[in-house]
Design a protein around this motif. Structure first.
Motif, short mmCIF file in Angstrom:
data_model
loop_
_atom_site.label_atom_id
_atom_site.label_comp_id
_atom_site.label_asym_id
_atom_site.label_seq_id
_atom_site.Cartn_x
_atom_site.Cartn_y
_atom_site.Cartn_z
N ARG A 56 -3.07 -6.75 -5.17
CA ARG A 56 -2.42 -6.27 -6.59
C ARG A 56 -3.01 -4.88 -6.69
NH1 ARG A 56 -3.44 -9.29 -10.95
NH2 ARG A 56 -3.73 -7.58 -12.22
N GLY A 57 -2.42 -4.32 -7.69
CA GLY A 57 -3.05 -2.70 -7.79
C GLY A 57 -4.00 -2.57 -8.65
N ASN A 58 -4.35 -1.36 -9.21
CA ASN A 58 -5.59 -1.21 -10.03
C ASN A 58 -4.82 -1.37 -11.52
OD1 ASN A 58 -8.09 -0.24 -10.75
ND2 ASN A 58 -7.31 1.85 -10.75
N GLN A 94 3.78 3.15 -9.61
CA GLN A 94 2.44 2.51 -9.38
C GLN A 94 2.35 1.17 -8.95
OE1 GLN A 94 -0.38 4.41 -10.14
NE2 GLN A 94 0.90 6.12 -10.90
N LYS A 100 1.03 -1.24 0.04
CA LYS A 100 0.05 0.12 0.09
C LYS A 100 0.90 1.28 -0.03
CE LYS A 100 -3.94 -2.03 0.06
NZ LYS A 100 -4.79 -2.30 1.50
#
Lengths: 116, 117
Positions: free
Chosen positions: B57-59, B44, A103
């Protein structure tokens, strides 16, 4: 959601002059804060981090940063820059309760150009 | 001690193809992270693997996928490549111990440049 703002995309400074790279964050919770440096054609290297305790954090290569909770800032400073400090610097923030680096939110980076 | 190593250093693919990027973490590190650094967009977060499992996981769309092997090395696969996938892909590793939340230092590799033409 947390975010990081690095207002200056490029900062030119003469050799041996002081420099401050600005970083502001927005987060409604407590935070961990980081500065990374990326030299040309290399990966990122941790400069310093603030987790808790003293608000003045000293890092490698003579850099230091001060956590200011009231101003939600974590500006990076060096009293006298060297040519070898030419690089891109990234500020990052993470939520201590997020359980790890997944995060971590990075700023868009500030290119420090040291002029001889 | 060897740092995080990534391969290939540069990769050129055409639109619609698949790209595979590889990462070896620092010895003793069980967590591997993938980040995309596209021009003007900063870093990112893409994926996080720990102990062989995808933890977060990211976007990013599902055509971005990966895996972590028993030796903790990792692969990032990008299917159906698009021009905007052109970026520096950075892998990082950390040792997940008692101090999980941010206290562990994360070490980055030097990245793999992917160019989609």
């Amino acid at each position: 959601a947390q975010s990081v703002t690095q207002l200056d995309s490029q900062v030119p400074v003469f050799e041996e002059a002081p420099v401050e790279l600005r970083c502001n964050y927005s987060s409604s919770v407590s935070v961990y804060l980081f500065w990374y440096v990326q030299y040309p054609n290399q990966g990122l290297q941790l400069l310093l981090k603030y987790l808790s305790g003293s608000t003045l954090v000293k890092g490698i290569n003579g850099f230091e940063a001060e956590f200011n909770k009231s101003q939600t800032s974590f500006h990076l400073r060096k009293p006298s820059v060297h040519i070898s400090d030419t690089a891109e610097y990234f500020c990052a923030v993470s939520d201590p309760n997020s359980g790890g680096y997944q995060k971590v939110t990075f700023g868009t980076g500030t290119k420090l150009q040291v002029i001889p | 001690e060897a740092g995080v190593t990534q391969s290939p250093t540069h990769l050129i693919k055409t639109r619609g193809q698949q790209a595979t990027l590889r990462c070896s973490p620092i010895s003793g590190h069980t967590s591997v992270y993938w980040y995309q650094q596209a021009l003007g967009l900063g870093l990112q977060f893409l994926l996080w693997y720990d102990e062989g499992e995808e933890r977060n996981r990211g976007n990013f769309p599902p055509r971005f996928s990966g895996r972590q092997f028993p030796n903790y090395s990792s692969e990032l696969n990008v299917n159906a490549l698009e021009l905007e996938d052109s970026a520096l892909y950075l892998c990082a590793s950390s040792r997940i111990g008692l101090d999980r939340a941010g206290g562990n230092t994360i070490y980055f590799g030097e990245g793999s440049w992917l160019t989609v033409v």
